[in-house]
Design an enzyme around this catalytic site. Structure first.
Site, PDB file in Angstrom:
ATOM      1  N   SER A 156       0.947  -1.212  -0.086  1.00 25.19           N
ATOM      2  CA  SER A 156      -0.013  -0.127   0.093  1.00 25.19           C
ATOM      3  C   SER A 156       0.880   1.195  -0.098  1.00 25.19           C
ATOM      4  CB  SER A 156      -0.912   0.045   1.205  1.00 25.19           C
ATOM      5  OG  SER A 156      -1.933   0.902   0.877  1.00 25.19           O
TER       6      SER A 156
ATOM      7  N   ASP B 281      -8.560  -5.462  -6.140  1.00 25.87           N
ATOM      8  CA  ASP B 281      -8.056  -4.391  -5.058  1.00 25.87           C
ATOM      9  C   ASP B 281      -9.179  -3.476  -5.269  1.00 25.87           C
ATOM     10  OD1 ASP B 281      -7.044  -2.600  -3.351  1.00 25.87           O
ATOM     11  OD2 ASP B 281      -4.962  -3.394  -3.564  1.00 25.87           O
TER      12      ASP B 281
ATOM     13  N   HIS C 280      -6.961  -5.978  -1.384  1.00 22.32           N
ATOM     14  CA  HIS C 280      -5.812  -5.139  -1.148  1.00 22.32           C
ATOM     15  C   HIS C 280      -5.064  -5.840   0.051  1.00 22.32           C
ATOM     16  CE1 HIS C 280      -3.753  -1.619  -0.671  1.00 22.32           C
ATOM     17  NE2 HIS C 280      -3.871  -1.364   0.554  1.00 22.32           N
TER      18      HIS C 280
END
Length: 399
Positions: free
Chosen positions: A269, A344, A376
């Site tokens: 991320s 995601d 994600h």
């Protein structure tokens, strides 16, 4: 002039007055109708509950820890507010409930499993608040981590960057100098350097594969006051990356086994963004990177998140250009592995696809691992395990 953070649990009523958490020069303070009622230097992270006898908060004086504290409303009109710590053991403590029934879950460096307690803070006597505590038995399936954790907490460099250095446990230690792997998140709203064994488990597993692992929380991360968080205003790249570079240099001075000629970085991320940023802009320092679910162009990310830091893309385009990875694609000269779940819905797959396209158009070799059906956070155990093994193989090959 800067964004206002939304603090969980606020605003809340206390009688006819409003409880909020406001930014001051030193820290975020609990306020009653705008007036601070918690001391400076105590970073209030959230409000658990507001009751007649106790206002219960999550707060800390050290970013690597989180504690549960209670404020006595009867002291609000006094010159000094009474703040009573409900947890004192170094670690990460969180609570839910209210003063009559409060559940506290505590994680520390001393044990693998969390400890769960139920407390009652109700005022049951004329002399003060009686506290009743009961420890809750954990489920049988709450297994031990089975990891020999070798984590050293340290503050690095002139900014005293909160960091952890992890070395291989004795049975996995190859001896001699070790390639170093930076394992950060590095962005707003999340801390990686926490005094809890569960927070360090994956990093220790990586260390046991033959690395010195360095985890650092730099500018922009929570827990060190509003001014620290706002250092990234208008630029999510420069200072964030500088802090990782500075931490590495200071860690090499503190730990002689670190080999700065073999430096990898991995992240997910925002950490994935930081990993790709590292090899694109500082190939003199970083020799290989693994970028998982990275944001590569901030114009593609959630406006509610991005615009608080970078402003509006129509009026602050230079902030977005400065923070984007796409203009730097032609600079890539180090091995880069991009990983992205195609399902995601947080960081959309367009981020990795656009960076890969830019790298291809400029003739820069790289690897892309698409994960079909993965969101994600890759919750599937088989995917998570094999991803770690694939990352170790990539690092061993390229370092």
């Amino acid at each position: 002039p800067h964004w206002v953070e939304l603090i969980p649990g606020t605003p809340a009523w206390h009688g006819s007055k409003i409880i909020t958490v406001e930014d001051t020069e030193v820290s975020r303070q609990l306020c009653l109708d705008g007036e601070p009622i918690s001391p400076e230097g105590l970073e209030v992270r959230s409000v658990v509950s507001v009751g007649d006898n106790q206002i219960i908060i999550h707060a800390s004086t050290e970013a690597t820890e989180l504690h549960v504290m209670a404020i006595d409303p009867d002291s609000l009109s006094d010159a000094t507010t009474t703040v009573a710590p409900l947890t004192t053991e170094p670690g990460i403590h969180r609570a839910a409930g209210n003063e009559s029934t409060l559940a506290i879950i505590s994680r520390s460096m001393d044990r693998d499993q969390p400890r769960v307690e139920l407390r009652s803070l109700t005022n049951t006597s004329e002399t003060g608040n009686d506290t009743e505590t009961a420890t809750v038995a954990l489920p049988v399936h709450a297994a031990e981590l089975g990891i020999d954790l070798r984590a050293k907490f340290i503050s690095l460099g002139r900014r005293k960057l909160r960091s952890t250095i992890l070395l291989p446990s004795p049975e996995h230690d190859p001896g001699g100098d070790l390639p170093v792997l930076l394992d950060p998140y590095g962005g707003p709203h999340a801390l990686r350097v926490q005094r809890a064994r569960s927070a360090m488990a994956a990093s220790q597993w990586l260390a046991d594969q033959g690395f010195a692992v360095l985890v650092t929380d730099g500018r922009g991360t929570p827990g060190r006051g509003p001014a620290w968080e706002r250092e990234v205003a208008g630029d999510l790249a420069t200072k964030v990356l500088d802090d990782q570079v500075d931490a590495l240099a200071a860690a090499a001075d503190a730990e002689p086994r670190i080999d700065t000629n073999r430096v990898g970085i991995r992240g997910w991320s925002f950490g994935g963004y930081l990993a790709a940023l590292a090899v694109l802009r500082r190939p003199d320092v970083f020799h290989a990177a693994i970028a998982g679910a990275p944001v590569t162009e901030w114009r593609f990310y959630d406006t509610h998140y991005t615009e608080r830091y970078l402003g509006h893309p129509d009026t602050d385009a230079e902030h977005y250009d400065r923070s984007s990875l796409l203009p730097d694609a032609a600079k890539l000269e180090r091995p880069l592995l991009l990983i992205h779940g195609l399902a995601d819905d947080n960081v959309l797959a367009i981020h990795t696809l656009r960076l890969s396209q830019a790298l291809l158009e400029t003739g820069r070799p790289h690897q892309v691992l698409p994960l079909s059906g993965v969101t994600h956070m890759t919750p599937q155990e088989e995917v998570a395990e094999n991803l770690l093994r694939l990352q170790v193989d990539f690092l061993n090959t390229n370092l």
